[in-house]
Design a protein around this motif. Structure first.
Motif, short mmCIF file in Angstrom:
data_model
loop_
_atom_site.label_atom_id
_atom_site.label_comp_id
_atom_site.label_asym_id
_atom_site.label_seq_id
_atom_site.Cartn_x
_atom_site.Cartn_y
_atom_site.Cartn_z
N UNK A 35 0.80 -1.23 0.03
CA UNK A 35 0.01 -0.11 -0.10
C UNK A 35 0.95 1.32 0.04
N UNK A 36 0.70 2.18 -0.81
CA UNK A 36 1.36 3.41 -1.10
C UNK A 36 0.88 4.60 -0.75
N UNK A 37 0.13 4.77 0.54
CA UNK A 37 -0.24 5.70 0.97
C UNK A 37 -0.92 5.66 2.50
N UNK A 38 -0.62 6.57 3.18
CA UNK A 38 -1.33 6.45 4.79
C UNK A 38 -2.84 6.17 4.57
N UNK A 39 -3.30 5.42 5.65
CA UNK A 39 -4.88 5.10 5.73
C UNK A 39 -5.60 4.12 4.99
N UNK A 40 -4.51 3.28 4.02
CA UNK A 40 -5.21 2.13 3.42
C UNK A 40 -5.35 0.90 4.17
N UNK A 41 -6.05 0.04 4.07
CA UNK A 41 -6.00 -1.15 4.74
C UNK A 41 -7.31 -1.94 4.55
N UNK A 42 -7.52 -2.83 5.56
CA UNK A 42 -8.97 -3.43 5.39
C UNK A 42 -9.88 -3.09 6.60
N UNK A 86 -8.46 -5.79 12.11
CA UNK A 86 -8.44 -4.74 10.88
C UNK A 86 -7.10 -3.97 10.99
N UNK A 87 -6.59 -3.47 9.80
CA UNK A 87 -5.32 -2.61 9.77
C UNK A 87 -5.52 -1.57 9.04
N UNK A 88 -4.87 -0.54 9.53
CA UNK A 88 -4.62 0.66 8.55
C UNK A 88 -3.31 1.23 8.44
N UNK A 89 -2.72 1.60 7.24
CA UNK A 89 -1.40 1.93 7.02
C UNK A 89 -1.18 3.43 7.67
N UNK A 90 0.01 3.34 8.29
CA UNK A 90 0.48 4.87 9.01
C UNK A 90 1.45 5.66 8.05
N UNK A 91 2.14 4.67 7.50
CA UNK A 91 3.47 5.43 6.55
C UNK A 91 3.08 5.45 5.38
N UNK A 92 3.97 6.17 4.37
CA UNK A 92 3.35 6.32 2.87
C UNK A 92 3.46 5.05 2.27
N UNK A 93 4.74 4.09 2.61
CA UNK A 93 4.82 2.81 2.00
C UNK A 93 4.73 1.79 2.93
#
Length: 110
Positions: A35-42, A86-93
């Motif tokens: 995932x290449x953006x913060x806030x992505x996930x499931x 669930x998870x959410x990305x915090x960093x850009x990559x």
């Protein structure tokens, strides 16, 4: 030797996509998450088997819907069978290897 060798990616191509173990006689299934953006996930879901996440790059916030914690590159997170997560990305990559302890994916979305 009798073994299956499956080409996954070539050269420097990023790892992403799914491997369904049932298609190759394996007892595990794998998601290569990129995932290449913060806030992505499931969103919140669960499985009747354990899921193991290997965080290869970046930082991810894992949650059970009530509490949460961060895991960064080099961490391994194990979710027990039946546990909502669930998870959410915090960093850009972010790059993770998500290992499902089952020959096929079984997901109950909550």
């Amino acid at each position: 030797m009798t073994a299956n060798s499956i080409p996954w990616t070539q050269g420097e191509a990023p790892w992403q996509g799914e491997f369904r173990g049932a298609d190759f006689g394996s007892g595990v299934s794998i998601i290569f998450t990129r995932i290449d953006r913060p806030g992505g996930g499931v969103k919140l879901h669960r499985h009747p088997y354990s899921e193991t996440f290997i965080v290869r790059k970046g930082t991810v916030v894992f949650s059970d819907g009530t509490s949460s914690f961060e895991a960064s590159a080099g961490r391994i997170v194990v979710i027990p069978p039946g546990m909502p997560h669930m998870f959410s990305t915090k960093s850009d990559e972010v790059e993770m290897i998500d290992i499902h302890a089952n020959h096929r994916f079984v997901t109950e979305w909550l």
